[in-house]
Design a protein around this motif. Structure first.
Motif, PDB file in Angstrom:
ATOM      1  N   THR A  27      23.547  -9.168 -29.047  1.00 13.26           N
ATOM      2  CA  THR A  27      24.500  -8.053 -28.659  1.00 13.26           C
ATOM      3  C   THR A  27      24.831  -8.211 -27.457  1.00 13.26           C
ATOM      4  O   THR A  27      23.693  -8.528 -26.633  1.00 13.26           O
ATOM      5  N   ASN A  29      25.865  -5.677 -25.505  1.00 17.76           N
ATOM      6  CA  ASN A  29      25.720  -4.364 -25.044  1.00 17.76           C
ATOM      7  C   ASN A  29      24.969  -3.838 -23.759  1.00 17.76           C
ATOM      8  O   ASN A  29      25.390  -2.970 -23.232  1.00 17.76           O
ATOM      9  N   ARG A  70      35.541  -4.844 -24.686  1.00 19.68           N
ATOM     10  CA  ARG A  70      34.236  -5.133 -25.496  1.00 19.68           C
ATOM     11  C   ARG A  70      34.740  -4.708 -27.071  1.00 19.68           C
ATOM     12  O   ARG A  70      35.621  -3.851 -27.155  1.00 19.68           O
ATOM     13  N   LYS A  74      30.074  -4.367 -30.179  1.00 19.48           N
ATOM     14  CA  LYS A  74      29.481  -4.632 -28.621  1.00 19.48           C
ATOM     15  C   LYS A  74      29.009  -6.401 -29.070  1.00 19.48           C
ATOM     16  O   LYS A  74      27.844  -6.401 -28.113  1.00 19.48           O
TER      17      LYS A  74
END
Length: 120
Positions: A27, A29, A70, A74
């Protein structure tokens, strides 16, 4: 973090392309992500950045034409490039930073790039 940019190619002046910065199996994120580009014969420049808090910044030459965002999961960071110009022709890559603001002072991971060519 195995970063790579996908989605490059050939576009006509005034056209659009969308790039995706991905890290297979990871990810994005927790990182601030910056798209870079290297124009022929010039140094690499920061193009667009999205921070950990999803604030965005752009280099002046792409302001109003490019959008960084995004995806919901994510796992990707997109660069939507509209109203492309021949001077946008470059190799585009993405980088990840643990810093939480744009533009980061340093980057932790660098990815493979993709060529974008805009014909007049």
């Amino acid at each position: 973090l195995p970063l790579a940019v996908v989605g490059g190619g050939l576009a006509q002046s005034g056209g659009s392309l969308r790039l995706s910065c991905v890290a297979a199996g990871h990810t994005l994120n927790y990182y601030t992500i910056t798209y870079f580009r290297r124009l022929p014969g010039r140094e690499r420049e920061e193009v667009a950045c999205i921070s950990f808090h999803e604030a965005t910044k752009y280099v002046e030459s792409v302001e109003g034409r490019f959008t960084i965002s995004r995806d919901g999961a994510k796992e990707k960071v997109y660069l939507q490039m509209n109203s492309l110009r021949p001077e946008d022709t470059a190799e585009y890559s993405c980088s990840a930073s643990a810093e939480r603001v744009c533009w980061p002072n340093g980057y932790d991971y660098w990815g493979l790039g993709t060529q974008v060519t805009v014909s007049s």
